[in-house]
Design an enzyme around this catalytic site. Sequence first.
Site, PDB file in Angstrom:
ATOM      1  N   HIS A 240       7.761  -6.243  12.017  1.00 35.77           N
ATOM      2  CA  HIS A 240       8.020  -5.647  10.694  1.00 35.77           C
ATOM      3  C   HIS A 240       9.491  -5.266  10.551  1.00 35.77           C
ATOM      4  CE1 HIS A 240       4.001  -5.684   9.024  1.00 35.77           C
ATOM      5  NE2 HIS A 240       3.508  -5.217  10.159  1.00 35.77           N
TER       6      HIS A 240
ATOM      7  N   ASP B 262      -4.750   2.514   0.285  1.00 31.68           N
ATOM      8  CA  ASP B 262      -4.300   1.416  -0.575  1.00 31.68           C
ATOM      9  C   ASP B 262      -5.495   0.569  -1.008  1.00 31.68           C
ATOM     10  OD1 ASP B 262      -4.573   0.718   2.136  1.00 31.68           O
ATOM     11  OD2 ASP B 262      -3.084  -0.884   2.050  1.00 31.68           O
TER      12      ASP B 262
ATOM     13  N   TRP C 102      -5.343   2.848  14.197  1.00 31.89           N
ATOM     14  CA  TRP C 102      -5.555   2.300  12.848  1.00 31.89           C
ATOM     15  C   TRP C 102      -6.542   1.158  12.823  1.00 31.89           C
ATOM     16  CZ3 TRP C 102      -4.113  -2.605  10.795  1.00 31.89           C
ATOM     17  CH2 TRP C 102      -3.372  -3.433  11.653  1.00 31.89           C
TER      18      TRP C 102
ATOM     19  N   ASP D  25      10.789  -1.830   7.020  1.00 32.88           N
ATOM     20  CA  ASP D  25       9.783  -2.892   7.136  1.00 32.88           C
ATOM     21  C   ASP D  25      10.411  -4.225   6.724  1.00 32.88           C
ATOM     22  OD1 ASP D  25       7.209  -4.292   7.261  1.00 32.88           O
ATOM     23  OD2 ASP D  25       6.333  -2.298   7.192  1.00 32.88           O
TER      24      ASP D  25
ATOM     25  N   GLU E  98       1.479  -5.201  14.800  1.00 30.52           N
ATOM     26  CA  GLU E  98       1.551  -6.546  14.229  1.00 30.52           C
ATOM     27  C   GLU E  98       2.854  -7.280  14.551  1.00 30.52           C
ATOM     28  OE1 GLU E  98      -1.296  -5.974  10.362  1.00 30.52           O
ATOM     29  OE2 GLU E  98       0.757  -5.302  10.114  1.00 30.52           O
TER      30      GLU E  98
HETATM   31  C1  ACM Z   1      -0.983  -1.130   9.885  1.00 29.31           C
HETATM   32  O1  ACM Z   1      -1.773  -0.945   8.962  1.00 29.31           O
HETATM   33  N1  ACM Z   1      -0.417  -2.307  10.073  1.00 29.31           N
HETATM   34  C2  ACM Z   1      -0.619  -0.068  10.793  1.00 29.31           C
END
Ligand code: ACM
Length: 529
Positions: free
Chosen positions: A261, A418, A391, A189, A325
Amino acid sequence: MKRMFTLLAVVVASVLSIATLSARELNVVPEPAYVDLEAEGDYAVTNKTRIIVVDEMWAPAERFSEDMMATMGFEKPMHMSKHGNKGIKVRTDSCIASEGYEMTVSEEGVLIIGGDEAGVYYGLQTLRQILVTNNGCVPYGFVADEPSFRYRGAHLDVCRHFMSVDDVKEYIDILAAHKLNRLHWHLTDDQGWRIEIKAYPELTEKGSVRKETLIGHGLEPKWWDGKPHGGYYTQEQIRDVVKYAAERYVTIVPEIEMPGHAQAALHALPWLGCNEQEVDVWTMWGVTPEVLCAGKETTYTFLENVLKEVIELFPSELIHIGGDECPKDRWKECEHCQAMMKAQGLENEEALQGYLVTRIEKFLNAQGRRIIGWDEILEGGVTPSSTVMAWRGAKIGAYAAEHGHEVVMTPLPICYFDFYQTESREGEGLRIGGHINFEKIYSWDPFEGISESARKNIIGVQCNVWSEYLKDISMVEGQLLPRLAAMCEVQWAVDRRDESTIRRKMENLRKFYDACGWNYAPYYFDGRQ
Ligand code: ACM
Ligand code: ZN
């Protein structure tokens, strides 16, 4: 039938002592498919109990023996032999579903018949949970069990905070005890590249360390900790973890993020970017505009070389290629990206991302693997042969399933471990945001909005543990447990959840967590939701 026995157990329990009550109910998480405890009596398992191993089921038997030493205080490994009368007998029968098992308990001992080796292991996990929480005794009776989903996953982000090999192994132990069979290992990442790649040593030499870490939600300089943070796994360590997981019937799905990422990779190898400018390993959270250039052939060669090493290390058929993203700012200004779009007849930058994902998919297919990616991969027009990890919402998962993709459901906010666990957030420490509690996960319907015919495409369910604000494995465990117990009921027992029994089962499971020495959050047990 099961309901009748549950009713019977409640009636009997009401006139018997508390000790007898707990002995006459299994109170196992996740809930088995069928339980019959009609016969009176218990079988006691001690360090002297023999494991009778039929059909070469040595591996799950050995795991069980190790687990008994770790959680029951057994001083030495249990005795194992191919023959014997009384004891815990394990064998397989192909008439039983894959990963399923039957367990019969009588004066003779415990007989566990698995549909396969994993089924034997899960039968032994059920037995262990009963023994650990019931003073080493298991009630006479019969249990038949099998999972609802074939992909039962938990994700672990080791980029935002690195977790050691031992930490990852403990995480795998926790997944296996909840009958999960996939660890989605988020290895690369913006904030750190964590997997050794021999072709590009710079990735870990330079890309695995960031200068400092954002410790608050704000952006002022005072919110950084000023301390370098790093770590990575050598290929030897990765092989060790993959083997450890496989011995617990957990397949590791590795994730190599692309094309977004990827700032840690860009720090190590600036030529991967559009403008080739130097960037730091990122010290912030969120979405950075620094992404891999999708126009240069060198990027594709790089990705293929990395993936060649990844597939040597990970036997998983599914390889996660990220895909989420990815801002398109750099691509819009890049001559290489624009030239690639023109050459390939691509309408816009979203289609360029689709081109990259499809090209990588073809590469992996040629190596006998399949891609799984975050649901943005749908936007670039990938073929239905790719698996979609939904997601951004259950609706996207439903869309993908209706369009023929296999889907792993992991929608916000239900599957984002999280997030805070209570609405008040009192005493929780700083977390990324949101709020998801045990009950919402337990009562979640992963099939909502999906037609009868597309249901078969929902191959599984997964929870995600992003580690921006989780600095060590103890904090990770506090986010994971006990919510993973609710999640595993969805994954293993989707059609047999029961609001009236879950709290009692969880009080029992808490004893199991204590015996295992795992950290867990207090909120559900305290009634603070
Ligand atoms: C994510 O939570 N960006 C997959
Ligand atoms: Zn470019």
